[in-house]
Write a protein that holds these residues in place. Structure first.
Motif, PDB file in Angstrom:
ATOM      1  N   ARG A   1       9.369  13.125  10.458  1.00 28.74           N
ATOM      2  CA  ARG A   1       8.690  13.938  11.469  1.00 28.74           C
ATOM      3  C   ARG A   1       8.009  15.160  10.864  1.00 28.74           C
ATOM      4  N   VAL A   2       7.347  14.946   9.753  1.00 34.41           N
ATOM      5  CA  VAL A   2       6.546  15.999   9.126  1.00 34.41           C
ATOM      6  C   VAL A   2       5.158  15.448   8.854  1.00 34.41           C
ATOM      7  N   ALA A   3       4.175  16.348   8.743  1.00 34.13           N
ATOM      8  CA  ALA A   3       2.790  15.919   8.585  1.00 34.13           C
ATOM      9  C   ALA A   3       2.405  15.664   7.136  1.00 34.13           C
ATOM     10  N   HIS A   4       3.082  16.338   6.205  1.00 37.18           N
ATOM     11  CA  HIS A   4       2.723  16.165   4.798  1.00 37.18           C
ATOM     12  C   HIS A   4       3.916  16.522   3.916  1.00 37.18           C
ATOM     13  N   VAL A   5       3.804  16.205   2.647  1.00 34.29           N
ATOM     14  CA  VAL A   5       4.919  16.376   1.717  1.00 34.29           C
ATOM     15  C   VAL A   5       5.305  17.844   1.570  1.00 34.29           C
TER      16      VAL A   5
ATOM     17  N   ASP B   1       0.855  -1.191   0.000  1.00 32.57           N
ATOM     18  CA  ASP B   1       0.000   0.000   0.000  1.00 32.57           C
ATOM     19  C   ASP B   1       0.890   1.240   0.000  1.00 32.57           C
ATOM     20  N   LYS B   2       0.883   1.983  -1.104  1.00 36.33           N
ATOM     21  CA  LYS B   2       1.747   3.151  -1.231  1.00 36.33           C
ATOM     22  C   LYS B   2       1.418   4.227  -0.201  1.00 36.33           C
ATOM     23  N   VAL B   3       0.148   4.354   0.150  1.00 39.73           N
ATOM     24  CA  VAL B   3      -0.225   5.360   1.145  1.00 39.73           C
ATOM     25  C   VAL B   3       0.358   5.003   2.506  1.00 39.73           C
ATOM     26  N   VAL B   4       0.351   3.725   2.843  1.00 41.69           N
ATOM     27  CA  VAL B   4       0.943   3.281   4.108  1.00 41.69           C
ATOM     28  C   VAL B   4       2.441   3.585   4.118  1.00 41.69           C
ATOM     29  N   LEU B   5       3.117   3.323   3.000  1.00 42.91           N
ATOM     30  CA  LEU B   5       4.541   3.650   2.903  1.00 42.91           C
ATOM     31  C   LEU B   5       4.764   5.150   3.075  1.00 42.91           C
ATOM     32  N   LEU B   6       3.921   5.935   2.431  1.00 41.80           N
ATOM     33  CA  LEU B   6       4.061   7.390   2.517  1.00 41.80           C
ATOM     34  C   LEU B   6       3.869   7.869   3.952  1.00 41.80           C
ATOM     35  N   GLU B   7       2.878   7.324   4.645  1.00 43.68           N
ATOM     36  CA  GLU B   7       2.646   7.697   6.044  1.00 43.68           C
ATOM     37  C   GLU B   7       3.870   7.386   6.896  1.00 43.68           C
ATOM     38  N   GLN B   8       4.462   6.215   6.680  1.00 46.33           N
ATOM     39  CA  GLN B   8       5.628   5.823   7.461  1.00 46.33           C
ATOM     40  C   GLN B   8       6.818   6.744   7.195  1.00 46.33           C
ATOM     41  N   ILE B   9       7.008   7.114   5.943  1.00 49.25           N
ATOM     42  CA  ILE B   9       8.147   7.962   5.594  1.00 49.25           C
ATOM     43  C   ILE B   9       7.965   9.370   6.154  1.00 49.25           C
ATOM     44  N   LEU B  10       6.748   9.885   6.119  1.00 50.83           N
ATOM     45  CA  LEU B  10       6.490  11.185   6.737  1.00 50.83           C
ATOM     46  C   LEU B  10       6.764  11.119   8.237  1.00 50.83           C
ATOM     47  N   ASN B  11       6.386  10.004   8.852  1.00 51.06           N
ATOM     48  CA  ASN B  11       6.668   9.805  10.271  1.00 51.06           C
ATOM     49  C   ASN B  11       8.172   9.760  10.527  1.00 51.06           C
ATOM     50  N   PHE B  12       8.901   9.101   9.641  1.00 51.13           N
ATOM     51  CA  PHE B  12      10.361   9.019   9.751  1.00 51.13           C
ATOM     52  C   PHE B  12      10.981  10.417   9.719  1.00 51.13           C
TER      53      PHE B  12
END
Length: 369
Positions: free
Chosen positions: A144-148, A131-142
């Motif tokens: 420490r930002v809320a969005h791209v 799931d690309k969205v799940v990957l994106l959420e994890q990377i944003l968490n990594f």
């Protein structure tokens, strides 16, 4: 537990969540079940609570919020505590927000192509997912930002003082990933309160380690810098992130120095290390900047000069031009007590010898782990 393992575990604990449905259930669904069990229909419930039939219908279908005042009314009629109705409403609104956030993130999937996702998975910072969205959420968490957009704004301004290879372009996803790993690693290190005098003393002791292998000098360097208030770490290379090292103040009393394990030659490693020390000694604790290429910026000149004179003191500059043979280079290196490869690197930089000469005198590091 090794630092890298503890960082990875921290991120795994942060990103792992229970299964979340792709729909939201309004508290009205529970309300319908409750009044049905009590033998009350919607019309009678409206009469007992004093709510209009229209308002009640909107609440049941999730079109209007179940307010705290309404929760109190329902408690009196159904004997179900108001806090339960409030919790159901809060959970419903949270799930609606998550579903909207997922739709928003789905429009930013293209950005994932700029991030070395496989590296983060292999090193345990994020979990694999189709799931690309799940990957994106994890990377944003990594990061420490809320969005791209927040990532682009933050990294576009440049959060580090660092020396890059001349071929490198502006800060990109690979470079930002390396820098974030460095900062996460440094954050896990306990250091003493920063002391400039101690750091200057540590530099001289660190210089004496230039003839040793990484297996010997890395632990000693970490200890020396720890006592000075500096978290020192080395970070494995990320392909395409052509960075040599980074320096940053993590707090007013704690600094970070990170060196890329990209270069395997002694002269590059030691020059980079002392260059970053120069930034810590000279630059503002509040100022963050990015050095895209070697420049005439006074901060870069200071850091370069500090590294150069730390490795080969300025009083020896006049002798460098005479070092034309391997024997003379080795004798000079022995005299000033540095690795001969450092002398070769300086001679090549000053164009006193060709770049294809004496490279066999440079120590090649084998990084463990």
């Amino acid at each position: 537990m090794p630092i890298n393992d503890s960082i990875s575990t921290m991120h795994k604990n942060t990103i792992q969540r229970n299964y979340e449905p792709d729909y939201a259930v309004p508290p009205g669904a529970t309300l319908l079940e409750t009044i049905d069990s009590l033998g009350i229909d919607q019309r009678e419930l409206a009469e007992r609570t004093g709510l209009s039939a229209k308002t009640l219908n909107l609440i049941i279908h999730g079109k209007a919020p179940l307010t705290q005042q309404t929760a109190m009314l329902l408690e009196r009629v159904t004997s179900v505590p108001a806090r339960m109705w409030n919790n159901l409403e809060a959970n419903y609104q949270e799930q609606l927000a998550r579903l909207q956030a997922r739709r928003d993130l789905a429009e930013q999937i293209e950005w994932l192509k700029t991030i070395p996702t496989k590296v983060l998975i292999d090193r345990g910072f994020i979990q694999p997912s189709r799931d690309k969205v799940v990957l994106l959420e994890q990377i944003l968490n990594f990061f420490r930002v809320a969005h791209v957009d927040a990532w682009k704004e933050g990294w576009g301004r440049g959060q580090f003082a660092f020396r890059k290879s001349e071929q490198a372009s502006a800060v990109d996803g690979r470079l930002a990933t390396w820098l974030q790993i460095a900062e996460l690693q440094a954050e896990q290190m306990d250091v003493e309160t920063y002391d400039k005098t101690n750091l200057l003393a540590a530099v001289q002791r660190a210089r004496s380690l230039t003839r040793q292998s990484p297996q010997v000098f890395l632990c000693k360097l970490a200890s020396l810098f720890q006592a000075s208030g500096v978290a020192f770490c080395t970070v494995p290379e990320i392909p395409g992130a052509k960075i040599s090292g980074a320096a940053k103040w993590l707090s007013p009393t704690k600094a970070m120095i990170a060196v890329n394990r990209r270069g395997k030659k002694s002269d590059l490693f030691w020059f980079t290390l002392f260059h970053e020390v120069g930034h810590i000694l000279n630059d503002s604790k509040k100022e963050a900047y990015v050095d895209v290429t070697y420049s005439d910026d006074p901060r870069e000149r200071f850091a370069n000069d500090f590294a150069r004179t730390t490795l080969i003191p300025a009083k020896h500059d006049g002798r460098l031009a005479s070092l034309k043979t391997e024997k003379l280079i080795r004798e000079f290196a022995d005299e000033i007590e540095v690795d001969p490869g450092i002398v070769v690197g300086r001679l090549q930089y000053e164009k006193l010898v060709r770049f294809d000469q004496f490279n066999h005198l440079k120590t090649t590091f084998e990084w463990a782990g």
